[in-house]
Enzyme design. Structure first.
Site, short mmCIF file in Angstrom:
data_model
loop_
_atom_site.label_atom_id
_atom_site.label_comp_id
_atom_site.label_asym_id
_atom_site.label_seq_id
_atom_site.Cartn_x
_atom_site.Cartn_y
_atom_site.Cartn_z
N ASP A 86 39.75 49.34 50.04
CA ASP A 86 40.47 48.79 48.89
C ASP A 86 39.46 48.14 47.94
O ASP A 86 38.55 47.44 48.36
CB ASP A 86 41.47 47.74 49.40
CG ASP A 86 42.34 47.16 48.30
OD1 ASP A 86 42.65 47.88 47.34
OD2 ASP A 86 42.73 45.98 48.44
N GLY A 186 47.35 38.01 44.28
CA GLY A 186 47.46 36.61 44.67
C GLY A 186 48.90 36.16 44.81
O GLY A 186 49.84 36.95 44.78
N GLY A 215 51.46 42.85 45.18
CA GLY A 215 52.88 42.90 45.51
C GLY A 215 53.49 41.56 45.86
O GLY A 215 54.70 41.38 45.71
N THR A 238 48.17 38.93 50.39
CA THR A 238 48.47 37.51 50.37
C THR A 238 49.65 37.16 51.28
O THR A 238 49.63 36.15 51.98
CB THR A 238 48.78 37.05 48.94
OG1 THR A 238 47.67 37.36 48.10
CG2 THR A 238 49.03 35.56 48.88
#
Length: 288
Positions: A86, A186, A215, A238
């Site tokens: 990622d 975040g 998301g 997160t």
């Protein structure tokens, strides 16, 4: 019980998701507990998943140390599991991940002007495809919620441009595209308002899976709208960290003499709980 001896193709997972109207969760795992919990959730719910690690997370979960964990878990799982880099920030980082056996990489050139983003992404795609590796790219700028005083407005100036997206995909050959539609990385201070109309426009013009980053904090309704209009992969990072932190804080508050092994068990369980919740939300359960 079926085992996937070879890694399943990232592109194959996403194309099936787009074809059948669900999204695959891509979970950023920074520990063995994260990986174990994610795999347990996927197997219990019979869902494909993606295990991923971002370059910014390497100081906490070194790529060369996590790669064998990811790959062992993916090859031993009874459901399709892809292993993905990622937010690779350079050609060299993408090459490292491919050399370690990752089945796909994301090159993030979104911080560059369009022409430079195209040039660098094209180079990564050429290299990756030579090794049979898929590439996710990003166009448009997904912001950082922790640096913003308010959610990103869903206006044209912060969203991926439709015409640029068409040109970008044609000139880079990327296999999946992360787009900006008002989403942010975040933990949000307020629920973002995603530009679903822009997503629909992009989806109508592009014949490849689209990806939603940032998301956490997105409403269930917006998630559903994204899933049903071209988003085949949704990143989750997160939310896992928050779930684990809450569980460990609760455990420590209730125990004067905490047990380390019990904390590890709870980290795995918290990861499983968070991943399970997202699998059900993304409608990928029973798709394996």
């Amino acid at each position: 019980k079926k085992f996937y001896v070879m890694l399943i193709s990232f592109k194959e997972i996403l194309l099936d998701a787009c074809r059948h109207g669900y999204a695959v969760g891509a979970f950023n795992c920074l520990s063995i507990e994260n990986v174990m919990g994610a795999i347990q959730a996927a197997e219990d719910l019979r869902s494909p998943i993606i295990l991923q690690l971002a370059e910014i997370q390497f100081p906490y979960a070194p790529l060369e140390m996590m790669a064998p964990v990811f790959l062992k878990a993916a090859k031993g799982a009874s459901v399709p599991v892809a292993v993905h880099l990622d937010h690779g920030l350079s050609y060299e980082t993408c090459a490292r991940a491919i050399g370690l056996g990752f089945g796909s990489v994301m090159f993030d050139g979104s911080g560059y002007p369009l022409e430079e983003n195209i040039r660098q992404t094209r180079g990564v795609v050429r290299m990756a495809h030579a090794f049979g590796t898929n590439v996710e790219a990003e166009l448009g700028r997904v912001g950082n919620a922790e640096e913003a005083a308010a959610p990103v407005p869903s206006t044209a100036d912060v969203c991926t441009d439709v015409g640029e997206a068409v040109r970008y995909v044609e000139q880079t050959g990327a296999d999946a595209l992360a787009i900006a539609i008002g989403n942010m990385h975040g933990w949000y201070v307020a629920t973002p308002q995603l530009n679903i109309a822009r997503l629909k426009e992009i989806h109508a013009r592009l014949n490849l899976p689209l990806v939603l980053h940032g998301g956490s904090g997105t409403s269930d309704a917006d998630f559903k709208a994204c899933i049903h209009h071209g988003i085949g992969k949704i990143n989750v990072a997160t939310a896992l960290q928050v779930e684990i932190t809450k569980e460990i804080r609760l455990y420590l508050s209730e125990n004067d003499r905490p047990d380390y092994m019990e904390m590890k068990r709870r980290m795995t369980a918290a990861t499983k709980h968070a991943v399970s919740k997202h699998i059900l939300l993304f409608e990928s359960d029973n798709r394996a």
